[in-house]
Design a protein around this motif. Structure first.
Motif: not given
Length: 250
Positions: A156, A153-154, A61, A57
């Motif tokens: 919530s 970004k990851h 990114e 990830p």
């Protein structure tokens, strides 16, 4: 009146930084560089599949960082391709032009001079106000380092709000220093662009009047800057009306 706007914008910028973890790109980048330089070749060869999946990830990114651009104002409409949103306000409202935002930003910088937030990496991208009542909406863009960007970004929206509330005492103290008596500060949910969004809701009184500040943090994450959208109104119904002025860009 303009000085009051600057005070509120100063607080908005500071609290946007609280949500983003400070926005210090140099500090954030340092640990990553040290690990990359010190990691033995043998350890790289012995990585487990789980380790490889965890690293993927981060690599993705870097490839998916969206190009940055400022919002554009035409008449009573603001649109930001970067954030993917627009807003059209009624005739009795005014949206500040780029020159007016620059002037306001300079005044905010003066208010923050000498504090821990001098030279904060933020941009005032939009400010709209109802000339009759003073209720308003504004958007602040906060620069983030690579590690912060990936982390945000990851996370919530609910997790970002919870993280921001860890500095609740300092935030309340900042409001009260500006003559705003905070009644409550808590996580809440509002409808925005046809979806439910987790927000920070602050209720305060000043000069005997109660008002509400609604903040959506790190909206449309993924770029170098995260957007904090703020509505200031006297009631939750007014805040909902402001939210309804926004629309998603195709």
């Amino acid at each position: 009146m303009k000085k009051l706007f600057c005070v509120l914008l100063s607080l908005t910028m500071i609290f946007a930084l609280c949500a983003c973890g400070g926005g210090d790109e140099k500090v954030s980048d340092a640990p990553e560089k040290e690990v990359a330089a010190d990691a033995p070749v043998e350890e790289k060869a012995e990585q487990t599949p789980a380790d490889e999946e965890a690293e993927t990830p981060a690599a993705d990114e870097k490839e998916e960082v969206k190009p940055f651009s400022l919002g554009v104002v035409e008449g009573n409409t603001y649109e930001s391709q970067y954030l993917g949103i627009g807003c059209t306000v009624p005739e009795n409202w005014a949206i500040m032009s780029a020159d007016e935002l620059q002037e306001l930003g300079d005044m905010v910088d003066e208010l923050l001079e000498g504090t821990d937030y001098t030279g904060v990496p933020t941009i005032q991208d939009m400010y709209a106000i109802d000339n009759e009542t003073g209720v308003n909406a504004n958007i602040v863009l906060t620069q983030m380092g690579e590690i912060e960007r990936v982390a945000m970004k990851h996370m919530s929206e609910e997790e970002i709000v919870e993280n921001t509330l860890k500095t609740k005492d300092n935030m309340i103290a900042a409001y009260e220093q500006m003559g705003m008596d905070v009644t409550s500060m808590e996580g809440s949910v509002i409808e925005f662009l046809g979806e439910e969004h987790h927000v920070l809701k602050t209720v305060y009184t000043t000069n005997g009047m109660e008002a509400i500040i609604i903040q959506i943090f790190n909206f449309n994450a993924g770029g170098e800057y995260g957007g904090t959208i703020t509505f200031t109104a006297y009631t939750e119904e007014e805040a909902a009306e402001i939210a309804s002025m926004f629309y998603a860009l195709a």
